[in-house]
Design an enzyme around this catalytic site. Sequence first.
Site: not given
Lengths: 387, 309
Positions: A125, A128, A243, A368
């Site tokens: 993947q 980011s 995911e 978060e």
Amino acid sequence: MHLAYTPEQQAFRAEVRAWMETHVPKEPLVTLECREGYDQHVEWERTLASGNWGMVTWPEAYGGRGLDLIEWLIFEEEYFRAGGPNRANQNGIFLLGPTIMEFGTEEQKKRFLTPMAKGEVIWAQAWSEPGAGSDMAAISSKAVRDGDHYVITGQKTWSSRAAFADWGFGMFRTDPESKRHKGLTFILFDLNTPGITRRPIRQLHGDTGFAELFFDEVRVPVENCLAGEGEGWNVAMATAGFERGLMLRSPGRFQATAKRLVELYRKHEAEASPAAREAVLQAWMAAQAYAYNTYAVAAKIMAGGKIGAEASLNKIFWSELDRAMHRTAMQLLGAQAELKRFDDGSVNQWLEGYIFSLSGPIYAGSNEVQRNITAERLLGLPRVGAG
Amino acid sequence: MDMLLTEDQLSLAETVRDYLAGTHGPEILRRLDADGNRDPAIWQGLVDMGLTGLLVPEAHGGLGMGLVDAALLATECGRACLAEPLVDTAFVGVPWLLAQGKTEQLADIAAGRVTLPLPHAINPWVADGEGAPLQSVDPLRNLFASANDNADPYLLDLGALMSAAQLVGLADAMLHQAVEYGKIRTQFGQPIGAFQAIKHQLASCAVAIEFAKPVVWQAAQALQDERASAAVHVSHAKVAATDAAMLTAETAIQVHGAMGYTYEVDLHFWMKRCWALAGAWGTRAFHLKRVDEAVLGGTLPIGPEHTFA
């Protein structure tokens, strides 16, 4: 609600069990995060494929068995019962595969899914970027259209499997004027395309499972774009849903860890604290709760329902459970916890597992972010800055 | 294998939820608190809904439904912080009588003419019974001193299961109240619910509740199916539901700030019921010990292939 398996489901379980008992490697494989271990795990993917177990829920036309989600859960339970290795191709089979199934053209399905199920092409993947982690809409790597190609320039990071894998997927900004969620396109690329440089990143445990990817005018055919140009965000949200939600972490994995933790506790009972005893019981209870919930979600999907923002609850739960179980194991091991290998030469799997468990609350969208999604989309609390 | 609650079950729960939301709001709790705790009109409404006869076989004038249905409705009773002894009489007492083959009171129970106090050795009181009154922190709970020598294990499991079901409903309601307060209370120029310090605490409650519920439904089905391991699942449910509800109660009062510490904000009714049920029908320690004996004691098979052992 009917909590008993049909004779057919029981027969399927027996079939999986027999195959796994014969084929699962007797010795644990070397960690997937280094070259030697990666090769061992890819070999295992191909062994699985030889039994047609690559991805049991996919249609037979794409290398699957056309099974339903309950059968998938049974498969996973037996897989983890047998101590099956981590799946080298999890980015492919659990994340990209279902995404291609939903958004791909017929040509893309044929081209990508079967080699994925057979373990012939291993996927990394590339979510980011250095400036786009939790804030994925801040992606700045560009893909500029040039005839029937995109020309990609930019950088991705923390790309799982990218040190050794064959192909990658990620989002790129195709509209240079666009901001945030708009103007992004989901593109699949061969990691060996000229212009791609992989720089493996040494992780907490010292090995190099993920990598930085540098794109220097990399030419990728337009037909590698999934869904339309500018549709990237919607596609990525679906992938992220897979995911965080049902597929990536099936309950069997945590039930197997909880069982091993119970066994570890028995060995260390004499010196264990009452708190550790309770933590072991919590591990079993939470892993079971996760399993019941997954069976309920599977039943809901089979009845035509969908999994939405609830996937965030799942991701928070399994990642924090995994960390708690391994933390408890480290406490039980006491002074042995720091040893990479025990006296008998065996690898300290609990230490490796503990280190890996620390990544759980970070990857696939940090917890978060998941708590923000839960609060805003499930509970209906106002977004930050609303007034 | 099907872990799905049926459309019928969900729509029955929704009907009862709507009914209680419309007839049993916080203003009713305040009125009951000021004036006698029980109201025959509320009880009659529950009887008219068929709820007292939910588990009574059709031959005795009831609906003949099962423990999963009852657990879903006990959750709704928790959500509404219902004070009438419906859960004890109709969802705990009736299946206990049926298990003993005692059918003579069933028609009266279904018709709402009889309630069943349920003394049990696990509890140092009996609710809605007779004897010297005891004062509960929950202002709507009627407790009495009682000689409890009944140690029937099935009655204990039924009581614990239905307490767990009420606790997840109470937790849902407290989370909802805290969320609503977070939307309207403004500080530093924005609703406090926009602050991540608030959001993340409430999200953690949502996680705990989400993963307690299927444990409760699974336990109800296990008890319904008379699975040999049912007691372990009931204990698991009681622990999970208690933990989720206690976390949510403490978080909800924190989100309400000083308002949450007052008697005038409704939250306290739910919070106190939660404290009461947390220790009723077996403490957390009692239920954890039963899980311990099964899991560490080795009487229950564990591992991925034993999800529904």
